[in-house]
Each structure stands twice: as structure tokens, then as C-alpha cells.
Motif scaffolding. Structure first.
Motif, PDB file in Angstrom:
ATOM      1  N   GLN A  56       0.800  -1.225   0.000  1.00 58.40           N
ATOM      2  CA  GLN A  56       0.000   0.000   0.000  1.00 58.40           C
ATOM      3  C   GLN A  56       0.838   1.283   0.000  1.00 58.40           C
ATOM      4  OE1 GLN A  56      -2.934  -0.069   3.185  1.00 58.40           O
ATOM      5  NE2 GLN A  56      -2.932  -2.304   3.182  1.00 58.40           N
ATOM      6  N   HIS A  57       2.154   1.163   0.170  1.00 52.56           N
ATOM      7  CA  HIS A  57       2.954   2.375   0.407  1.00 52.56           C
ATOM      8  C   HIS A  57       4.189   2.467  -0.491  1.00 52.56           C
ATOM      9  CE1 HIS A  57       0.376   2.766   3.849  1.00 52.56           C
ATOM     10  NE2 HIS A  57       0.848   1.664   4.405  1.00 52.56           N
ATOM     11  N   ASN A  58       4.127   1.900  -1.688  1.00 53.13           N
ATOM     12  CA  ASN A  58       5.303   1.926  -2.561  1.00 53.13           C
ATOM     13  C   ASN A  58       5.124   2.821  -3.790  1.00 53.13           C
ATOM     14  OD1 ASN A  58       6.974   0.187  -1.015  1.00 53.13           O
ATOM     15  ND2 ASN A  58       5.719  -1.540  -1.693  1.00 53.13           N
ATOM     16  N   GLN A  59       4.053   3.608  -3.822  1.00 54.41           N
ATOM     17  CA  GLN A  59       3.856   4.589  -4.884  1.00 54.41           C
ATOM     18  C   GLN A  59       4.022   5.991  -4.290  1.00 54.41           C
ATOM     19  OE1 GLN A  59       3.822   3.081  -7.684  1.00 54.41           O
ATOM     20  NE2 GLN A  59       3.505   1.086  -6.712  1.00 54.41           N
ATOM     21  N   TYR A  60       3.871   7.000  -5.138  1.00 55.32           N
ATOM     22  CA  TYR A  60       4.050   8.379  -4.669  1.00 55.32           C
ATOM     23  C   TYR A  60       3.243   8.640  -3.406  1.00 55.32           C
ATOM     24  CZ  TYR A  60       6.027   9.758  -9.218  1.00 55.32           C
ATOM     25  OH  TYR A  60       6.804   9.889 -10.334  1.00 55.32           O
ATOM     26  N   ALA A  61       3.889   9.253  -2.441  1.00 58.89           N
ATOM     27  CA  ALA A  61       3.172   9.792  -1.287  1.00 58.89           C
ATOM     28  C   ALA A  61       2.594  11.154  -1.663  1.00 58.89           C
ATOM     29  CB  ALA A  61       4.134   9.948  -0.111  1.00 58.89           C
ATOM     30  N   PRO A  62       1.605  11.651  -0.928  1.00 64.12           N
ATOM     31  CA  PRO A  62       1.136  13.019  -1.171  1.00 64.12           C
ATOM     32  C   PRO A  62       2.301  14.001  -1.051  1.00 64.12           C
ATOM     33  CG  PRO A  62      -0.333  11.866   0.339  1.00 64.12           C
ATOM     34  CD  PRO A  62       0.863  10.982   0.151  1.00 64.12           C
ATOM     35  N   GLY A  63       2.309  15.040  -1.866  1.00 63.04           N
ATOM     36  CA  GLY A  63       3.403  15.998  -1.885  1.00 63.04           C
ATOM     37  C   GLY A  63       3.742  16.587  -0.522  1.00 63.04           C
ATOM     38  N   PRO A  64       2.748  17.018   0.255  1.00 57.17           N
ATOM     39  CA  PRO A  64       3.069  17.587   1.570  1.00 57.17           C
ATOM     40  C   PRO A  64       3.468  16.543   2.609  1.00 57.17           C
ATOM     41  CG  PRO A  64       0.922  18.360   0.755  1.00 57.17           C
ATOM     42  CD  PRO A  64       1.335  17.199  -0.095  1.00 57.17           C
ATOM     43  N   GLY A  65       3.307  15.260   2.285  1.00 59.81           N
ATOM     44  CA  GLY A  65       3.598  14.193   3.240  1.00 59.81           C
ATOM     45  C   GLY A  65       2.341  13.420   3.587  1.00 59.81           C
ATOM     46  N   ILE A  66       2.518  12.187   4.039  1.00 68.89           N
ATOM     47  CA  ILE A  66       1.356  11.372   4.382  1.00 68.89           C
ATOM     48  C   ILE A  66       0.689  11.937   5.639  1.00 68.89           C
ATOM     49  CG2 ILE A  66       2.338   9.307   3.308  1.00 68.89           C
ATOM     50  CD1 ILE A  66       2.969   8.288   6.157  1.00 68.89           C
ATOM     51  N   ALA A  67      -0.621  11.712   5.739  1.00 68.74           N
ATOM     52  CA  ALA A  67      -1.385  12.293   6.847  1.00 68.74           C
ATOM     53  C   ALA A  67      -0.888  11.810   8.201  1.00 68.74           C
ATOM     54  CB  ALA A  67      -2.873  11.971   6.666  1.00 68.74           C
ATOM     55  N   SER A  68      -0.542  10.518   8.291  1.00 68.98           N
ATOM     56  CA  SER A  68      -0.140   9.996   9.596  1.00 68.98           C
ATOM     57  C   SER A  68       1.144  10.649  10.091  1.00 68.98           C
ATOM     58  CB  SER A  68       0.025   8.477   9.541  1.00 68.98           C
ATOM     59  OG  SER A  68       1.042   8.099   8.624  1.00 68.98           O
TER      60      SER A  68
END
Length: 388
Positions: A56-68
Motif C-alpha cells: 500500500q505504500h510503494n507509490q508516490y506519497a502526497p506531496g506535503p507528506g502522508i497524513a499519519s
């Protein structure tokens, strides 16, 4: 015809690369670069592995960073400093503190603006200022106490001053600035309408009973401070390059605009692991400080009997040592001598000063104690050869 742009013509190989290569060439004990020679805690590494293998976490993250992670940064600032950070608009995840600092410069400094830099300084500050078209204005810390002259600080401010870069706990001197010092900086920044970029990557590395005070907590400063930190120092994960910038959304907006067109987004699984790491219990941070207190004492013990003089650091994992009792020359000369003849590497600070003030640090070099206990003990008989 030169092939590089004029903006980088003064940028040479970093001193850290130079010393690492030389240390390897001479098989010297490397107490130079601030890179731990021990691993990230196993449970934090396991969280990285879990994230990478989850699918679930090997593609682009959101630009500002992941929410968690953005929420974890905001919770951390509230937990340790009582700051109320908006995790959605007040936090940006960066590729380590270094990219965070560059994005701050590109997003906040206009061509022709002046940026106050306290010397000695982390070596990316000035290139970042120059790439943004700004002009550095230098205020030195004076040895052996590594304090600034209030009159010299006041004189550095002008109608063109846009930003002051603050680093506490301070690399390379090990100073932790006092409330009185920070209050003067804050007073002058408010008077001259200046933004502070606060580099607090060593925030959890306070030693000998010292206490770190973020300048953003002082009256009138939250609205004009961008705070930059990272996971590298606190979790011994310098290779992950996960950092962050936080502050009031109004002052962070320019940083976000620059960040999206420099790196866009950073390593996704590592962000998941750092979100977990920031929520470590108080015992983790207490044991972390205790570990470095012990390592500090080991390096200080190894410096005893070497002929070098030093002041116990209040923070970071560095000690600045005066070599003038045992060597006549500039810091880079002494560093080469130490590597080739003694078998120990350290960092000379010439590149951490302007040409105007390089003489202030001419008798000093920086040793790092983010090393194994065995390495710090091994340094003692080697350094003792200096006195002989």
C-alpha cells in the motif's frame, strides 16, 4: 567554456566528502561526519519493512507528506513544546532537513534579501541562500564559550534583512542557546519584521542538564518562524532522509510552493515508519539522551591527555577541540596531520565560516561522538600520541 552555472561556481566538494575519502584511504578511525555507526532501533526498522511489504505504500506519497506523519509531527510539537500545529496546513514532509532548509530559502527569500547566519554554520546554509539570490550576513559565535556579541547581532539587521537562520542545539559548537539569547533574537526579528528558519535537528540531543527552548514558543514568534527538523538524528536513521518543516500556515505557504517543485514527495514507506517512531514513549527519548551522555563522557575521556582543550557540549553529538597546544597551522592542516599520522579523522570548520571570520575558528576542529563505544575507547591511545 565552463559548463556550470554561475550560481554554483563557488560550490566545491563538501568537507565531509573530502574527510571521509581521506579517512578511508588511511584507514583512520572516523570521528568526523555526524553519521552514527550503529543502527536504527529494530522496532522502527520493522515498521519500515512492514510498510514496504504491505503493498500500500510503494507509490508516490502526497506531496506535503502522508497524513499519519504530518499528524505525528504536530502531536510531537504539542507533546514536547506545547505548540498548536495544524497538521493539514502547517506541516510539510521533506527529504531530510537539508531539503527542508533549501525549500525554506527558495520559498521565503527574494533576490537581494539579506539572511543572517550565525557562524560557524551547517555547510548547506550559505549555498542555499546564494541559490535563492539572497545575501548572507554573518554573526560569529566567539570561543571558547561560543556566544554571540549582542551588539554584533544588532548590527547585522538592516532594512534588507528578510530571514535569520537559527540552529539550536548548535552544530558544530554544541551550544544550546539560552532564553536570554533567544529573547534578544526574537526582539530584533519582531522589530525588523524578520522570519526565523529554526533548524532544530538536534532537539532531543541536550546534554549535561541543558534544556532546549524552541524560539517559536516565545511571544510573537510562532507567526514568523518555520521550524525544520528530521528523523535522522533522533532515530539514528540518517540514510532515510525524512525531515519536516512546520509553522503557521501563512509562513509555511512559501515553503510548500518551493517544495512541490524541488522534490515533490519523499520516500513513502519511510514516512510510515517515522510516524510510528515519533510516537515512541517518553522512555525512548530519556534512554536516547542517556546513551549520548555516556558517549560524550567516553569522547571527553579520550581527549584527556591528548593536549587538546575543549568545552563540554550542552547539546548535539559534537565537541569542538582547540588543537593549538599541539599543532601550529590551520584546521585543515591539523585534520590531515591527525588522519595521516595519528589515525583519527575529525572535521575542520573553515567551510563553516565566511572568509571575514574564518580566523575565529582557526584553532578548532570538530569531533563526533555518535559512534560505537568501542570506537570512542579506541580513540584514547591514538589521541594520546598527540601529546607525545
Amino acid at each position: 567554456m565552463t559548463m556550470f552555472a554561475r550560481r554554483v561556481e563557488t560550490f566545491g566538494t563538501t568537507i565531509f566528502t573530502e574527510i571521509n575519502v581521506l579517512a578511508q584511504q588511511y584507514n583512520a578511525l572516523n570521528l568526523g561526519q555526524g553519521k552514527p555507526d550503529f543502527d536504527t532501533p529494530a522496532d522502527i526498522v520493522a515498521e519500515l519493512v512492514r510498510a514496504a511489504q504491505s503493498g500500500q505504500h510503494n507509490q508516490y506519497a502526497p506531496g506535503p507528506g502522508i497524513a499519519s506523519l504530518r499528524h505525528a509531527v504536530a502531536e510531537h510539537a504539542a507533546r514536547f513544546y506545547g505548540l498548536d500545529i495544524d497538521p493539514d496546513r502547517g506541516v510539510i514532509v521533506t527529504a531530510g532537513a537539508t531539503e527542508g532548509l533549501l525549500s525554506c530559502m527558495l520559498g521565503l527569500v527574494n533576490p537581494g534579501d539579506e539572511v543572517i547566519v550565525i557562524e560557524p554554520f551547517y555547510d548547506s546554509y550559505v549555498p542555499n541562500i546564494l541559490m535563492a539570490g539572497g545575501t548572507p550576513v554573518f554573526v560569529p559565535l566567539h570561543p571558547p564559550t561560543w556566544t554571540f556579541d549582542p551588539d554584533e547581532l544588532r548590527a547585522a539587521f538592516s532594512a534588507r534583512t528578510r530571514v535569520l537562520i537559527l540552529n539550536s542545539p548548535h552544530n558544530p559548537t554544541g551550544r544550546v542557546f539560552t532564553r536570554e539569547e533567544l529573547s534578544l533574537i526574537a526582539e530584533l526579528c519582531i522589530e525588523h519584521n524578520v522570519i526565523v528558519i529554526n533548524d532544530e535537528v538536534y532537539e532531543h540531543l541536550t546534554l549535561g542538564g541543558s534544556s532546549y527552548l524552541p524560539i517559536a514558543t516565545l511571544p510573537g514568534m510562532f507567526e514568523r518562524t518555520v521550524t525544520v527538523s528530521s528523523s535522522g538524528k533522533t532515530f539514528s536513521a540518517t540514510g532515510w532522509k525524512i525531515g519536516w518543516a512546520y509553522g503557521h500556515p501563512a509562513v509555511l505557504d512559501g515553503v510548500a510552493r518551493a517544495h512541490q517543485f524541488t522534490i515533490f514527495a519523499v520516500h513513502h514507506p519511510s514516512q510510515e515508519a517515522v510516524a510510528y517512531a515519533l510516537r515512541q514513549p517518553d522512555s525512548y527519548y530519556q534512554e536516547f539522551q542517556a546513551m549520548y551522555e555516556a558517549k560524550k563522557r567516553l569522547l571527553m575521556s579520550s581527549l584527556e591527555g591528548s593536549g587538546l582543550s575543549y568545552r563540554a557540549p550542552e547539546g548535539t553529538y559534537f565537541i569542538m577541540a582547540d588543537f593549538s597546544p599541539v599543532f601550529d597551522g590551520m584546521p585543515r592542516d591539523f585534520t590531515h596531520h591527525l588522519i595521516k599520522e595519528i589515525g583519527v579523522a575529525c572535521i575542520p570548520p573553515e567551510s563553516m565560516y565566511s572568509q571575514e571570520h574564518v580566523h575565529i575558528g582557526r584553532n578548532y576542529v570538530r569531533f563526533s561522538f555518535c559512534k560505537s563505544d568501542e570506537a570512542l575507547l579506541q580513540a584514547k591511545p591514538l589521541l594520546a600520541r598527540l601529546a607525545r
